[in-house]
Design a protein around this motif. Structure first.
Motif: not given
Length: 92
Positions: A30-36, A74-75
Motif C-alpha cells: 500500500s505504501g507503493v500505491v499511496m506514494n504514487i 503511520i502504518g
C-alpha cells in the motif's frame, strides 16, 4: 516458572509474528500505491496553483497528497511497534 510462561506465551508470539508479517507486506504494497497517488496529487496541486491560480483548491490537493504520503508511514510505525511487542514476548 519461566519455562511454563514461555510455553503459555508461545502461541501469542507465533500469532504476533504471523500478523506482523502479513501487515508488513500490506504496508509495503500500500505504501507503493499511496506514494504514487501522493505524487500525482502533488502534481495536480501544482497545476491548480500555476494554471488556475486557485490557492484553496491547491492547498486542499496538497493536504490530500500529504495524507496519502503520511498514512503508510503511520502504518509502518504501528507494525514496528507490533514487532517490538513480539520481540519483548519472545525474550521472556
Amino acid at each position: 516458572m519461566r519455562t511454563f510462561l514461555k510455553i503459555i506465551l508461545f502461541p501469542v508470539a507465533l500469532a504476533l509474528m504471523l500478523v506482523g508479517t502479513v501487515c508488513r507486506f500490506f504496508c509495503l504494497f500500500s505504501g507503493v500505491v499511496m506514494n504514487i497517488l501522493a505524487g500525482l496529487f502533488f502534481l495536480f496541486a501544482l497545476l491548480i496553483f500555476i494554471l488556475l491560480h486557485d490557492v484553496s483548491g491547491g492547498l486542499a490537493a496538497l493536504a490530500v497528497a500529504f495524507a496519502l504520503y503520511l498514512l503508510p508511514k503511520i502504518g509502518n510505525w504501528l507494525v514496528d511497534r507490533l514487532d517490538d511487542l513480539h520481540l519483548a514476548i519472545k525474550s521472556i
